[in-house]
Write an enzyme that holds these catalytic residues in place. Sequence first.
Site, PDB file in Angstrom:
ATOM      1  N   CYS A   7       2.231   5.245  -1.818  1.00 24.54           N
ATOM      2  CA  CYS A   7       1.544   4.741  -0.128  1.00 24.54           C
ATOM      3  C   CYS A   7       2.404   5.479   1.070  1.00 24.54           C
ATOM      4  CB  CYS A   7       1.685   3.270  -0.041  1.00 24.54           C
ATOM      5  SG  CYS A   7       3.339   2.637  -0.105  1.00 24.54           S
ATOM      6  N   ASN A  10       6.291   3.323   0.902  1.00 27.59           N
ATOM      7  CA  ASN A  10       6.853   2.826  -0.371  1.00 27.59           C
ATOM      8  C   ASN A  10       7.643   1.441  -0.167  1.00 27.59           C
ATOM      9  OD1 ASN A  10       9.338   3.993  -2.584  1.00 27.59           O
ATOM     10  ND2 ASN A  10       7.550   2.959  -3.205  1.00 27.59           N
ATOM     11  N   CYS A  12       5.460  -1.499   0.559  1.00 30.87           N
ATOM     12  CA  CYS A  12       4.525  -2.677   0.624  1.00 30.87           C
ATOM     13  C   CYS A  12       3.587  -2.312  -0.610  1.00 30.87           C
ATOM     14  CB  CYS A  12       3.645  -2.553   2.132  1.00 30.87           C
ATOM     15  SG  CYS A  12       4.695  -3.200   3.366  1.00 30.87           S
ATOM     16  N   ARG A  13       2.598  -1.390  -0.406  1.00 30.50           N
ATOM     17  CA  ARG A  13       1.524  -1.277  -1.194  1.00 30.50           C
ATOM     18  C   ARG A  13       1.888  -0.520  -2.452  1.00 30.50           C
ATOM     19  NH1 ARG A  13      -2.287   1.967   2.588  1.00 30.50           N
ATOM     20  NH2 ARG A  13      -0.120   2.490   3.282  1.00 30.50           N
ATOM     21  N   SER A  14       2.615   0.352  -2.519  1.00 31.00           N
ATOM     22  CA  SER A  14       3.071   1.206  -3.775  1.00 31.00           C
ATOM     23  C   SER A  14       3.935   0.377  -4.500  1.00 31.00           C
ATOM     24  CB  SER A  14       3.398   2.475  -3.332  1.00 31.00           C
ATOM     25  OG  SER A  14       4.498   2.834  -2.798  1.00 31.00           O
ATOM     26  N   ASP A 126      -3.433  -0.795   4.632  1.00 29.17           N
ATOM     27  CA  ASP A 126      -1.896  -0.965   5.034  1.00 29.17           C
ATOM     28  C   ASP A 126      -1.631  -2.102   5.865  1.00 29.17           C
ATOM     29  OD1 ASP A 126       0.281  -0.827   6.111  1.00 29.17           O
ATOM     30  OD2 ASP A 126      -0.004   1.195   6.912  1.00 29.17           O
TER      31      ASP A 126
END
Length: 159
Positions: A7, A10, A12-14, A126
């Site tokens: 993301c 690195n 939150c999402r990934s 995001d």
Amino acid sequence: MRVLFVCLGNICRSPTAEGVMRSLLARDGESGIEVDSAGTGGWHVGEAPDARATEAARRRGIRLEGQARQVSQRDFAEFDLILAMDGSNQHALRQLAPDEHCHMKVKLLREFDPASAEAQNLDVPDPYYGGPAGFDDVLDLVQAACEGLLEHIRSLQTA
Ligand code: 4NP
């Protein structure tokens, strides 16, 4: 099979995708699949996953771990699949890809969610500047996609 989730930050999402995938692998006793995550940007390097992402995942029994790092050209040699969370991450990764073979390793994570096959937009949005509900939305999208991803990898392993 080595899979890298990517993301922007690195945090939150990934890391969420990495934690979800690790929990699926633990559930199934899967072997032969390694996962990691990274960000296209370097602002949060060394940081733990965002506390809001960690808390949302914890409520679903998923642990987020690790320290943020920035994706590098070496990752293209070390990973078989490089899965972007959104179109912007995918674009940045393709700019970084050293050759055509590496370029082809870059896909959107949600391409692996069969329920999203008809979707126009395959981004995992995001959640960083939004409210807590955004982190649950990320988990919903990522859990569905990671189940599909696991099916895909299994089909490759048995082929
Ligand atoms: P991520 O979220 O890409 O899912 O880790 C973000 C984290 C930090 C920022 C943006 C998105 N930031 O602008 O610092």
